[in-house]
Design a protein around this motif. Structure first.
Motif, PDB file in Angstrom:
ATOM      1  N   GLU A  49       0.801  -1.217   0.000  1.00  0.00           N
ATOM      2  CA  GLU A  49       0.000   0.000   0.000  1.00  0.00           C
ATOM      3  C   GLU A  49       0.838   1.273   0.000  1.00  0.00           C
ATOM      4  N   ILE A  50       1.905   1.300   0.748  1.00  0.00           N
ATOM      5  CA  ILE A  50       2.695   2.535   0.842  1.00  0.00           C
ATOM      6  C   ILE A  50       3.213   2.978  -0.528  1.00  0.00           C
ATOM      7  N   PRO A  51       3.926   2.135  -1.271  1.00  0.00           N
ATOM      8  CA  PRO A  51       4.377   2.604  -2.585  1.00  0.00           C
ATOM      9  C   PRO A  51       3.223   2.752  -3.588  1.00  0.00           C
ATOM     10  N   LEU A  52       2.178   1.936  -3.445  1.00  0.00           N
ATOM     11  CA  LEU A  52       1.026   2.058  -4.339  1.00  0.00           C
ATOM     12  C   LEU A  52       0.389   3.433  -4.195  1.00  0.00           C
ATOM     13  N   PHE A  53       0.107   3.831  -2.954  1.00  0.00           N
ATOM     14  CA  PHE A  53      -0.506   5.130  -2.728  1.00  0.00           C
ATOM     15  C   PHE A  53       0.423   6.259  -3.152  1.00  0.00           C
ATOM     16  N   ALA A  54       1.681   6.156  -2.808  1.00  0.00           N
ATOM     17  CA  ALA A  54       2.637   7.214  -3.155  1.00  0.00           C
ATOM     18  C   ALA A  54       2.752   7.387  -4.666  1.00  0.00           C
ATOM     19  N   GLU A  55       2.861   6.284  -5.387  1.00  0.00           N
ATOM     20  CA  GLU A  55       3.028   6.371  -6.841  1.00  0.00           C
ATOM     21  C   GLU A  55       1.756   6.833  -7.549  1.00  0.00           C
ATOM     22  N   VAL A  56       0.595   6.372  -7.087  1.00  0.00           N
ATOM     23  CA  VAL A  56      -0.659   6.806  -7.698  1.00  0.00           C
ATOM     24  C   VAL A  56      -0.881   8.293  -7.423  1.00  0.00           C
ATOM     25  N   LEU A  57      -0.598   8.730  -6.200  1.00  0.00           N
ATOM     26  CA  LEU A  57      -0.717  10.163  -5.903  1.00  0.00           C
ATOM     27  C   LEU A  57       0.221  10.989  -6.779  1.00  0.00           C
ATOM     28  N   ASN A  58       1.440  10.518  -6.945  1.00  0.00           N
ATOM     29  CA  ASN A  58       2.387  11.203  -7.817  1.00  0.00           C
ATOM     30  C   ASN A  58       1.856  11.256  -9.248  1.00  0.00           C
ATOM     31  N   PHE A  59       1.328  10.143  -9.726  1.00  0.00           N
ATOM     32  CA  PHE A  59       0.762  10.066 -11.080  1.00  0.00           C
ATOM     33  C   PHE A  59      -0.392  11.049 -11.244  1.00  0.00           C
ATOM     34  N   CYS A  60      -1.158  11.250 -10.168  1.00  0.00           N
ATOM     35  CA  CYS A  60      -2.320  12.148 -10.184  1.00  0.00           C
ATOM     36  C   CYS A  60      -1.962  13.559  -9.721  1.00  0.00           C
ATOM     37  N   ASP A  61      -0.676  13.875  -9.705  1.00  0.00           N
ATOM     38  CA  ASP A  61      -0.189  15.204  -9.305  1.00  0.00           C
ATOM     39  C   ASP A  61      -0.717  15.622  -7.939  1.00  0.00           C
ATOM     40  N   GLY A  62      -0.820  14.663  -7.009  1.00  0.00           N
ATOM     41  CA  GLY A  62      -1.237  14.958  -5.649  1.00  0.00           C
ATOM     42  C   GLY A  62      -2.736  15.086  -5.448  1.00  0.00           C
ATOM     43  N   ASN A  63      -3.517  14.933  -6.498  1.00  0.00           N
ATOM     44  CA  ASN A  63      -4.965  15.064  -6.398  1.00  0.00           C
ATOM     45  C   ASN A  63      -5.538  13.806  -5.752  1.00  0.00           C
ATOM     46  N   GLN A  64      -5.948  13.927  -4.485  1.00  0.00           N
ATOM     47  CA  GLN A  64      -6.423  12.764  -3.739  1.00  0.00           C
ATOM     48  C   GLN A  64      -7.734  12.213  -4.277  1.00  0.00           C
ATOM     49  N   SER A  65      -8.601  13.068  -4.767  1.00  0.00           N
ATOM     50  CA  SER A  65      -9.865  12.591  -5.337  1.00  0.00           C
ATOM     51  C   SER A  65      -9.613  11.729  -6.565  1.00  0.00           C
ATOM     52  N   ARG A  66      -8.736  12.205  -7.444  1.00  0.00           N
ATOM     53  CA  ARG A  66      -8.379  11.423  -8.642  1.00  0.00           C
ATOM     54  C   ARG A  66      -7.690  10.125  -8.270  1.00  0.00           C
ATOM     55  N   ALA A  67      -6.775  10.200  -7.307  1.00  0.00           N
ATOM     56  CA  ALA A  67      -6.040   9.005  -6.875  1.00  0.00           C
ATOM     57  C   ALA A  67      -6.991   7.979  -6.279  1.00  0.00           C
ATOM     58  N   ALA A  68      -7.918   8.423  -5.437  1.00  0.00           N
ATOM     59  CA  ALA A  68      -8.882   7.506  -4.831  1.00  0.00           C
ATOM     60  C   ALA A  68      -9.739   6.846  -5.902  1.00  0.00           C
ATOM     61  N   ALA A  69     -10.167   7.624  -6.889  1.00  0.00           N
ATOM     62  CA  ALA A  69     -10.968   7.063  -7.986  1.00  0.00           C
ATOM     63  C   ALA A  69     -10.161   6.028  -8.762  1.00  0.00           C
TER      64      ALA A  69
END
Length: 90
Positions: free
Chosen positions: A50-70
């Motif tokens: 989870e730690i690298p998954l969340f970090a990398e997805v957030l990075n991919f989404c430019d820090g946008n938590q709503s986009r990352a969660a989706a």
């Protein structure tokens, strides 16, 4: 590349499924235990994924938590809770 080639000739090789990478990592980890047992492997594995998954997805989404969660298929509140739990918030 040669401009005469068709798009079909420039296809990439098939990607290795994520589960194969995970399986290889688990095999290495278990091998590194050198015959010793471990407790809570499920919890450790989830955290380590989870730690690298969340970090990398957030990075991919430019820090946008709503986009990352989706993208992750989870509720934004769940993502925010996990980010706090793992110390990934700023």
């Amino acid at each position: 590349m040669n401009a005469d080639r068709s798009d079909s000739s420039m296809r990439e090789a098939p990607r290795t499924p994520l589960r194969d990478h995970v399986a290889a990592s688990i095999q290495r980890y278990l091998g590194d235990l050198n015959g010793n047992d471990t407790d809570n492997l499920y919890e450790v594995a989830l955290r380590e994924l989870e730690i690298p998954l969340f970090a990398e997805v957030l990075n991919f989404c430019d820090g946008n938590q709503s986009r990352a969660a989706a993208m992750l298929g989870i509720h934004r509140a769940t993502l925010r809770k996990k980010l706090r739990e793992y110390g990934l918030t700023t």
